[in-house]
Scaffold this motif. Sequence first.
Motif, PDB file in Angstrom:
ATOM      1  N   TYR A 269      50.176  23.261  36.466  1.00 44.94           N
ATOM      2  CA  TYR A 269      49.489  23.663  35.246  1.00 44.94           C
ATOM      3  C   TYR A 269      48.217  24.451  35.569  1.00 44.94           C
ATOM      4  N   LEU A 270      47.509  24.036  36.633  1.00 45.00           N
ATOM      5  CA  LEU A 270      46.286  24.740  37.025  1.00 45.00           C
ATOM      6  C   LEU A 270      46.588  26.142  37.548  1.00 45.00           C
ATOM      7  N   VAL A 271      47.706  26.286  38.255  1.00 46.39           N
ATOM      8  CA  VAL A 271      48.114  27.608  38.746  1.00 46.39           C
ATOM      9  C   VAL A 271      48.320  28.568  37.570  1.00 46.39           C
ATOM     10  N   VAL A 272      48.993  28.085  36.528  1.00 46.04           N
ATOM     11  CA  VAL A 272      49.215  28.906  35.328  1.00 46.04           C
ATOM     12  C   VAL A 272      47.883  29.302  34.696  1.00 46.04           C
ATOM     13  N   LYS A 273      46.958  28.353  34.620  1.00 52.27           N
ATOM     14  CA  LYS A 273      45.651  28.622  34.011  1.00 52.27           C
ATOM     15  C   LYS A 273      44.876  29.678  34.794  1.00 52.27           C
ATOM     16  N   TYR A 274      44.787  29.515  36.101  1.00 56.99           N
ATOM     17  CA  TYR A 274      43.981  30.430  36.903  1.00 56.99           C
ATOM     18  C   TYR A 274      44.580  31.835  36.959  1.00 56.99           C
ATOM     19  N   LYS A 275      45.901  31.926  36.842  1.00 58.68           N
ATOM     20  CA  LYS A 275      46.538  33.244  36.891  1.00 58.68           C
ATOM     21  C   LYS A 275      46.225  34.077  35.649  1.00 58.68           C
ATOM     22  N   LYS A 276      45.849  33.425  34.568  1.00 58.96           N
ATOM     23  CA  LYS A 276      45.468  34.167  33.371  1.00 58.96           C
ATOM     24  C   LYS A 276      44.239  35.043  33.631  1.00 58.96           C
ATOM     25  N   TYR A 277      43.413  34.628  34.604  1.00 58.23           N
ATOM     26  CA  TYR A 277      42.214  35.393  34.946  1.00 58.23           C
ATOM     27  C   TYR A 277      42.423  36.257  36.195  1.00 58.23           C
ATOM     28  N   SER A 278      43.232  35.798  37.132  1.00 56.25           N
ATOM     29  CA  SER A 278      43.378  36.524  38.392  1.00 56.25           C
ATOM     30  C   SER A 278      44.124  37.842  38.224  1.00 56.25           C
ATOM     31  N   VAL A 279      45.097  37.892  37.307  1.00 57.47           N
ATOM     32  CA  VAL A 279      45.862  39.125  37.110  1.00 57.47           C
ATOM     33  C   VAL A 279      44.987  40.261  36.589  1.00 57.47           C
ATOM     34  N   PRO A 280      44.149  40.042  35.545  1.00 58.20           N
ATOM     35  CA  PRO A 280      43.260  41.126  35.112  1.00 58.20           C
ATOM     36  C   PRO A 280      42.318  41.611  36.208  1.00 58.20           C
ATOM     37  N   VAL A 281      41.783  40.701  37.025  1.00 57.56           N
ATOM     38  CA  VAL A 281      40.876  41.099  38.106  1.00 57.56           C
ATOM     39  C   VAL A 281      41.613  41.922  39.151  1.00 57.56           C
ATOM     40  N   SER A 282      42.891  41.613  39.373  1.00 57.46           N
ATOM     41  CA  SER A 282      43.668  42.344  40.382  1.00 57.46           C
ATOM     42  C   SER A 282      43.821  43.820  40.045  1.00 57.46           C
ATOM     43  N   THR A 283      43.685  44.186  38.765  1.00 60.41           N
ATOM     44  CA  THR A 283      43.826  45.598  38.408  1.00 60.41           C
ATOM     45  C   THR A 283      42.749  46.447  39.088  1.00 60.41           C
ATOM     46  N   PHE A 284      41.528  45.936  39.183  1.00 55.00           N
ATOM     47  CA  PHE A 284      40.453  46.676  39.842  1.00 55.00           C
ATOM     48  C   PHE A 284      40.698  46.772  41.343  1.00 55.00           C
ATOM     49  N   ILE A 285      41.090  45.651  41.949  1.00 58.58           N
ATOM     50  CA  ILE A 285      41.309  45.621  43.398  1.00 58.58           C
ATOM     51  C   ILE A 285      42.448  46.551  43.791  1.00 58.58           C
ATOM     52  N   LEU A 286      43.571  46.461  43.077  1.00 56.80           N
ATOM     53  CA  LEU A 286      44.728  47.292  43.414  1.00 56.80           C
ATOM     54  C   LEU A 286      44.476  48.769  43.119  1.00 56.80           C
ATOM     55  N   THR A 287      43.698  49.042  42.080  1.00 56.23           N
ATOM     56  CA  THR A 287      43.361  50.434  41.774  1.00 56.23           C
ATOM     57  C   THR A 287      42.540  51.054  42.900  1.00 56.23           C
ATOM     58  N   ILE A 288      41.529  50.344  43.388  1.00 52.37           N
ATOM     59  CA  ILE A 288      40.684  50.860  44.472  1.00 52.37           C
ATOM     60  C   ILE A 288      41.502  51.065  45.740  1.00 52.37           C
ATOM     61  N   ILE A 289      42.387  50.109  46.058  1.00 56.67           N
ATOM     62  CA  ILE A 289      43.231  50.251  47.247  1.00 56.67           C
ATOM     63  C   ILE A 289      44.149  51.465  47.099  1.00 56.67           C
ATOM     64  N   ALA A 290      44.764  51.602  45.935  1.00 54.25           N
ATOM     65  CA  ALA A 290      45.707  52.700  45.712  1.00 54.25           C
ATOM     66  C   ALA A 290      45.024  54.057  45.825  1.00 54.25           C
TER      67      ALA A 290
END
Length: 358
Positions: A269-290
């Motif tokens: 249940y905690l994994v599901v909760k934390y992923k709600k925030y981690s996915v939006p943050v990943s957009t910045f990280i993956l954009t910079i890498i790309a």
Amino acid sequence: MKIIDWYILKRYLGTFTVMLLLFIPIGIVVDVSEKINRILENKVPLASVLAYYLDFTIYFANMLFPILLFLSVIWFTSKLANNTEVIAILSSGISFNRFLRPYIVGATLISVFALLMGLILVPKASVGYNDFKYKYLKRNSEVRETQNVYKQISPNEFIYVSNFNFETKTGFNFTLEKFKDNKLLYKIKSSRITWNPEKKDYTLSSYNKRTIGEMGDVLEKAETKDLKLDFDIEDLTPAVYAAETMTLGELNKFIERETMRGSANINSYLVVKYKKYSVPVSTFILTIIAVSVSSMKRRGGMGVNLAVGISLAFTYIFFDKIFGTLAEASTIPPLFAVWFSNISFGILAIILLRNARR
């Protein structure tokens, strides 16, 4: 914003939209080819199938969100580099940081969209997606915890059933114990407990209650007895996918309640909760890498950039899935497991960005 900013931002959002429109139909076609025989065998109504694929579209898009974003940025930035547009932009006196500005704006817009999807759309879609799957396609799969169910339903009350059938709303060998100051107040035992949805209570067969008293115990017996108890069926045996179907507020309350009850699935249940925030943050990280990887013109052209991009994207997905699974099945903290990919790729993004500036 200048003309060049609007130009890059339109390409950023447009390419990402095209990627979604290309890959979602492919995912639907693959899913249909895998499930069509079972759908026909089970004579699933057409309306249910259409509703399922509407939910599948949202569920599938959310699952592939990071990789599609990464590939779309790699694709159109490589085209800019091959057309020497990036060189022309940087040669005009614009710094690499300034060149990144429209990408960051685009990442912000998409991260907000991803956050809203995770908080509002995906939970609703997950209900229909999982209900259809377990109702028509995985009828023999274990959807709920039904054997040896032991729960703490309040700070002082504990219940147990040896076996529970969710379809008939019936449990066997039921026990309820209530304590006060670590002393047992009473204990209720029943050979069978059945939920009555009309009356919102339970019927206990072979009812037996022992109340502990200072001068002696008080026994109460009955062949059947109707009682209102402080729990419902969903609390007793939540579905394995329950956390996916909840909004953030519902999920926080659910996790708090299940933690009190000693649920073995808290990490999931905690994994599901934390992923709600981690996915939006990943957009910045993956954009910079790309951008850092694909902004330079290479001998191999776009093919090299795409190969590097696909490798990095699948590495990100691999770590995300592996650590998420480990958090659910071991003692690894869920917060660390969910954010490990973002932290490690965030460090990689800083390194690649420094090299790209040179």
